[in-house]
Design a protein around this motif. Structure first.
Motif, PDB file in Angstrom:
ATOM      1  N   SER A   8      37.817  -4.209   4.428  1.00  0.00           N
ATOM      2  CA  SER A   8      37.491  -3.214   3.404  1.00  0.00           C
ATOM      3  C   SER A   8      36.046  -3.352   2.954  1.00  0.00           C
ATOM      4  N   ALA A   9      35.584  -4.573   2.788  1.00  0.00           N
ATOM      5  CA  ALA A   9      34.198  -4.807   2.374  1.00  0.00           C
ATOM      6  C   ALA A   9      33.231  -4.316   3.444  1.00  0.00           C
ATOM      7  N   LEU A  10      33.535  -4.564   4.716  1.00  0.00           N
ATOM      8  CA  LEU A  10      32.679  -4.098   5.791  1.00  0.00           C
ATOM      9  C   LEU A  10      32.644  -2.580   5.851  1.00  0.00           C
ATOM     10  N   LEU A  11      33.776  -1.941   5.668  1.00  0.00           N
ATOM     11  CA  LEU A  11      33.816  -0.484   5.690  1.00  0.00           C
ATOM     12  C   LEU A  11      33.033   0.097   4.524  1.00  0.00           C
ATOM     13  N   ALA A  12      33.092  -0.531   3.377  1.00  0.00           N
ATOM     14  CA  ALA A  12      32.356  -0.036   2.211  1.00  0.00           C
ATOM     15  C   ALA A  12      30.854  -0.114   2.444  1.00  0.00           C
ATOM     16  N   VAL A  13      30.393  -1.176   3.076  1.00  0.00           N
ATOM     17  CA  VAL A  13      28.969  -1.340   3.356  1.00  0.00           C
ATOM     18  C   VAL A  13      28.507  -0.316   4.389  1.00  0.00           C
ATOM     19  N   ALA A  14      29.357  -0.018   5.366  1.00  0.00           N
ATOM     20  CA  ALA A  14      28.966   0.872   6.452  1.00  0.00           C
ATOM     21  C   ALA A  14      29.146   2.349   6.120  1.00  0.00           C
ATOM     22  N   SER A  15      29.743   2.667   4.998  1.00  0.00           N
ATOM     23  CA  SER A  15      29.991   4.067   4.651  1.00  0.00           C
ATOM     24  C   SER A  15      28.689   4.778   4.311  1.00  0.00           C
ATOM     25  N   PRO A  16      28.518   5.977   4.839  1.00  0.00           N
ATOM     26  CA  PRO A  16      27.304   6.734   4.529  1.00  0.00           C
ATOM     27  C   PRO A  16      27.393   7.350   3.143  1.00  0.00           C
ATOM     28  N   TYR A  17      26.237   7.649   2.599  1.00  0.00           N
ATOM     29  CA  TYR A  17      26.211   8.436   1.374  1.00  0.00           C
ATOM     30  C   TYR A  17      25.968   9.876   1.794  1.00  0.00           C
ATOM     31  N   VAL A  18      26.826  10.765   1.355  1.00  0.00           N
ATOM     32  CA  VAL A  18      26.690  12.179   1.663  1.00  0.00           C
ATOM     33  C   VAL A  18      26.387  12.903   0.355  1.00  0.00           C
ATOM     34  N   TYR A  19      25.215  13.481   0.293  1.00  0.00           N
ATOM     35  CA  TYR A  19      24.787  14.187  -0.912  1.00  0.00           C
ATOM     36  C   TYR A  19      25.552  15.487  -1.107  1.00  0.00           C
ATOM     37  N   GLU A  20      25.662  15.913  -2.336  1.00  0.00           N
ATOM     38  CA  GLU A  20      26.041  17.280  -2.662  1.00  0.00           C
ATOM     39  C   GLU A  20      24.755  18.100  -2.600  1.00  0.00           C
ATOM     40  N   LYS A  21      24.853  19.361  -2.280  1.00  0.00           N
ATOM     41  CA  LYS A  21      23.674  20.201  -2.080  1.00  0.00           C
ATOM     42  C   LYS A  21      22.741  20.200  -3.290  1.00  0.00           C
ATOM     43  N   CYS A  22      23.270  20.425  -4.482  1.00  0.00           N
ATOM     44  CA  CYS A  22      22.405  20.525  -5.669  1.00  0.00           C
ATOM     45  C   CYS A  22      21.813  19.175  -6.055  1.00  0.00           C
ATOM     46  N   GLU A  23      22.576  18.114  -5.860  1.00  0.00           N
ATOM     47  CA  GLU A  23      22.070  16.764  -6.117  1.00  0.00           C
ATOM     48  C   GLU A  23      20.875  16.482  -5.212  1.00  0.00           C
ATOM     49  N   LEU A  24      21.013  16.816  -3.938  1.00  0.00           N
ATOM     50  CA  LEU A  24      19.938  16.610  -2.985  1.00  0.00           C
ATOM     51  C   LEU A  24      18.724  17.466  -3.340  1.00  0.00           C
ATOM     52  N   ALA A  25      18.953  18.702  -3.741  1.00  0.00           N
ATOM     53  CA  ALA A  25      17.845  19.587  -4.115  1.00  0.00           C
ATOM     54  C   ALA A  25      17.023  18.973  -5.237  1.00  0.00           C
ATOM     55  N   ARG A  26      17.671  18.372  -6.207  1.00  0.00           N
ATOM     56  CA  ARG A  26      16.952  17.732  -7.311  1.00  0.00           C
ATOM     57  C   ARG A  26      16.128  16.536  -6.829  1.00  0.00           C
ATOM     58  N   VAL A  27      16.701  15.737  -5.951  1.00  0.00           N
ATOM     59  CA  VAL A  27      15.988  14.574  -5.408  1.00  0.00           C
ATOM     60  C   VAL A  27      14.757  15.035  -4.616  1.00  0.00           C
ATOM     61  N   LEU A  28      14.931  16.038  -3.790  1.00  0.00           N
ATOM     62  CA  LEU A  28      13.808  16.540  -2.988  1.00  0.00           C
ATOM     63  C   LEU A  28      12.726  17.141  -3.872  1.00  0.00           C
ATOM     64  N   ARG A  29      13.133  17.899  -4.867  1.00  0.00           N
ATOM     65  CA  ARG A  29      12.154  18.487  -5.796  1.00  0.00           C
ATOM     66  C   ARG A  29      11.388  17.391  -6.524  1.00  0.00           C
ATOM     67  N   ASN A  30      12.101  16.366  -7.006  1.00  0.00           N
ATOM     68  CA  ASN A  30      11.457  15.266  -7.727  1.00  0.00           C
ATOM     69  C   ASN A  30      10.523  14.453  -6.850  1.00  0.00           C
ATOM     70  N   ASN A  31      10.681  14.576  -5.530  1.00  0.00           N
ATOM     71  CA  ASN A  31       9.812  13.858  -4.586  1.00  0.00           C
ATOM     72  C   ASN A  31       8.773  14.765  -3.936  1.00  0.00           C
ATOM     73  N   GLY A  32       8.525  15.905  -4.552  1.00  0.00           N
ATOM     74  CA  GLY A  32       7.411  16.740  -4.148  1.00  0.00           C
ATOM     75  C   GLY A  32       7.598  17.638  -2.945  1.00  0.00           C
ATOM     76  N   LEU A  33       8.848  17.921  -2.547  1.00  0.00           N
ATOM     77  CA  LEU A  33       9.029  18.757  -1.368  1.00  0.00           C
ATOM     78  C   LEU A  33       9.045  20.251  -1.672  1.00  0.00           C
ATOM     79  N   ASP A  34       9.330  20.662  -2.894  1.00  0.00           N
ATOM     80  CA  ASP A  34       9.354  22.094  -3.211  1.00  0.00           C
ATOM     81  C   ASP A  34       7.941  22.661  -3.072  1.00  0.00           C
ATOM     82  N   GLY A  35       7.745  23.476  -2.063  1.00  0.00           N
ATOM     83  CA  GLY A  35       6.437  24.065  -1.798  1.00  0.00           C
ATOM     84  C   GLY A  35       5.548  23.231  -0.891  1.00  0.00           C
ATOM     85  N   PHE A  36       5.996  22.050  -0.481  1.00  0.00           N
ATOM     86  CA  PHE A  36       5.173  21.211   0.388  1.00  0.00           C
ATOM     87  C   PHE A  36       4.891  21.947   1.694  1.00  0.00           C
TER      88      PHE A  36
END
Length: 149
Positions: A8-36
Protein backbone atom coordinates in the motif's frame (compact mmCIF):
# COMPACT_ATOMS: atom_id res chain seq x y z
CA UNK A 1 -0.57 -7.72 7.13
CA UNK A 2 3.00 -6.34 6.95
CA UNK A 3 3.17 -7.19 3.24
CA UNK A 4 -0.13 -5.40 2.62
CA UNK A 5 1.14 -2.25 4.37
CA UNK A 6 4.37 -2.19 2.37
CA UNK A 7 2.49 -2.75 -0.89
CA UNK A 8 0.00 0.00 0.00
CA UNK A 9 2.83 2.40 0.82
CA UNK A 10 4.54 1.67 -2.50
CA UNK A 11 1.32 2.21 -4.42
CA UNK A 12 0.71 5.51 -2.64
CA UNK A 13 4.18 6.77 -3.58
CA UNK A 14 3.78 5.69 -7.21
CA UNK A 15 0.31 7.19 -7.68
CA UNK A 16 0.18 10.13 -10.07
CA UNK A 17 -1.39 13.42 -9.22
CA UNK A 18 -4.14 14.24 -11.69
CA UNK A 19 -5.20 17.87 -11.68
CA UNK A 20 -8.73 19.14 -12.06
CA UNK A 21 -8.99 21.52 -15.01
CA UNK A 22 -9.67 24.71 -13.02
CA UNK A 23 -7.06 23.87 -10.39
CA UNK A 24 -4.47 23.44 -13.13
CA UNK A 25 -5.55 26.68 -14.82
CA UNK A 26 -4.85 28.59 -11.61
CA UNK A 27 -1.41 26.99 -11.21
CA UNK A 28 -0.49 27.79 -14.82
CA UNK A 29 -1.75 31.36 -14.53
CA UNK A 30 0.21 31.87 -11.29
CA UNK A 31 3.33 30.64 -13.09
CA UNK A 32 3.07 33.12 -15.93
CA UNK A 33 1.65 31.00 -18.75
CA UNK A 34 -1.48 33.08 -19.48
CA UNK A 35 -0.44 35.01 -22.58
CA UNK A 36 3.08 33.57 -22.67
CA UNK A 37 4.31 33.86 -26.26
CA UNK A 38 0.80 34.90 -27.26
CA UNK A 39 -0.96 31.73 -26.10
CA UNK A 40 -3.98 32.08 -23.85
CA UNK A 41 -4.40 30.12 -20.64
CA UNK A 42 -7.13 28.11 -22.38
CA UNK A 43 -4.59 26.96 -24.99
CA UNK A 44 -2.23 25.72 -22.28
CA UNK A 45 -4.94 23.83 -20.40
CA UNK A 46 -6.30 22.36 -23.63
CA UNK A 47 -2.80 21.23 -24.61
CA UNK A 48 -2.37 19.44 -21.28
CA UNK A 49 -5.82 17.88 -21.49
CA UNK A 50 -4.95 16.20 -24.78
CA UNK A 51 -1.30 15.43 -24.02
CA UNK A 52 -1.52 13.93 -20.52
CA UNK A 53 -5.13 14.18 -19.30
CA UNK A 54 -3.77 16.40 -16.48
CA UNK A 55 -1.63 13.49 -15.15
CA UNK A 56 1.71 14.63 -13.68
CA UNK A 57 3.33 11.22 -14.23
CA UNK A 58 2.16 10.39 -17.72
CA UNK A 59 4.69 8.73 -20.03
CA UNK A 60 4.12 8.24 -23.74
CA UNK A 61 6.26 6.18 -26.08
CA UNK A 62 6.94 7.14 -29.70
CA UNK A 63 7.88 4.32 -32.03
CA UNK A 64 8.88 3.91 -35.63
CA UNK A 65 8.98 0.51 -37.33
CA UNK A 66 8.31 -1.16 -33.98
CA UNK A 67 11.24 0.56 -32.24
CA UNK A 68 10.83 3.17 -29.52
CA UNK A 69 12.59 6.30 -30.80
CA UNK A 70 11.68 8.72 -28.01
CA UNK A 71 9.36 9.15 -25.06
CA UNK A 72 7.24 11.97 -23.67
CA UNK A 73 7.19 12.79 -19.98
CA UNK A 74 4.92 14.48 -17.47
CA UNK A 75 1.96 16.77 -17.62
CA UNK A 76 3.24 18.58 -20.76
CA UNK A 77 4.64 15.38 -22.34
CA UNK A 78 8.18 16.77 -22.68
CA UNK A 79 9.94 14.85 -25.47
CA UNK A 80 13.17 12.96 -24.77
CA UNK A 81 14.67 13.56 -28.20
CA UNK A 82 14.33 17.34 -28.16
CA UNK A 83 13.93 18.53 -24.58
CA UNK A 84 15.14 16.10 -21.87
CA UNK A 85 17.51 13.20 -21.32
CA UNK A 86 16.03 9.82 -20.42
CA UNK A 87 19.27 7.88 -20.87
CA UNK A 88 17.64 5.79 -23.61
CA UNK A 89 16.92 8.11 -26.53
CA UNK A 90 19.81 8.24 -28.99
CA UNK A 91 21.21 11.66 -29.88
CA UNK A 92 19.00 13.51 -27.40
CA UNK A 93 19.23 17.29 -27.82
CA UNK A 94 18.17 17.85 -24.16
CA UNK A 95 17.11 21.45 -24.85
CA UNK A 96 15.89 22.00 -21.27
CA UNK A 97 19.09 20.49 -19.80
CA UNK A 98 17.25 18.18 -17.41
CA UNK A 99 16.60 14.53 -16.83
CA UNK A 100 13.21 13.38 -18.12
CA UNK A 101 12.60 11.92 -14.64
CA UNK A 102 12.31 15.53 -13.41
CA UNK A 103 9.03 15.78 -15.32
CA UNK A 104 7.25 12.77 -13.85
CA UNK A 105 6.63 13.97 -10.33
CA UNK A 106 3.99 16.16 -8.74
CA UNK A 107 6.09 19.33 -8.71
CA UNK A 108 5.36 20.88 -12.10
CA UNK A 109 7.47 24.05 -11.70
CA UNK A 110 10.31 22.56 -13.78
CA UNK A 111 7.79 21.21 -16.31
CA UNK A 112 6.43 24.74 -16.75
CA UNK A 113 9.94 26.16 -17.29
CA UNK A 114 10.66 23.57 -19.96
CA UNK A 115 7.26 24.13 -21.62
CA UNK A 116 8.16 27.82 -21.85
CA UNK A 117 11.34 26.82 -23.69
CA UNK A 118 9.41 24.53 -26.04
CA UNK A 119 6.86 27.20 -26.94
CA UNK A 120 9.64 29.77 -27.41
CA UNK A 121 11.06 27.55 -30.16
CA UNK A 122 9.96 28.51 -33.70
CA UNK A 123 7.27 25.80 -33.78
CA UNK A 124 5.47 27.28 -30.78
CA UNK A 125 2.62 25.07 -29.62
CA UNK A 126 2.73 23.15 -32.89
CA UNK A 127 5.47 21.11 -31.19
CA UNK A 128 2.65 19.28 -29.40
CA UNK A 129 0.41 17.10 -31.57
CA UNK A 130 -2.27 17.11 -28.88
CA UNK A 131 -2.56 20.89 -29.21
CA UNK A 132 -2.15 20.96 -32.98
CA UNK A 133 -4.83 18.31 -33.58
CA UNK A 134 -7.35 19.29 -30.90
CA UNK A 135 -6.91 22.85 -29.67
CA UNK A 136 -5.46 24.88 -32.53
CA UNK A 137 -8.58 24.39 -34.60
CA UNK A 138 -11.05 25.12 -31.78
CA UNK A 139 -12.60 28.28 -30.45
CA UNK A 140 -11.40 28.16 -26.84
CA UNK A 141 -13.19 31.32 -25.68
CA UNK A 142 -15.44 29.33 -23.31
CA UNK A 143 -12.98 26.53 -22.45
CA UNK A 144 -12.33 27.82 -18.91
CA UNK A 145 -15.69 29.52 -18.31
CA UNK A 146 -16.58 27.36 -15.30
CA UNK A 147 -13.27 28.21 -13.61
CA UNK A 148 -14.20 31.82 -12.76
CA UNK A 149 -10.67 33.08 -13.34
Amino acid sequence: MKTFFILSALLAVASPYVYEKCELARVLRNNGLDGFHGYSLANWVCLIQYESSYNTRAIGRNSRAGQIVSSDYGIFQINSYWWCDDGQTQNSRNGCRRSCDDYINDNIADDIQCAKSVVSDPQGMNAWYGWKNNCKIRNLDNFLRECNL
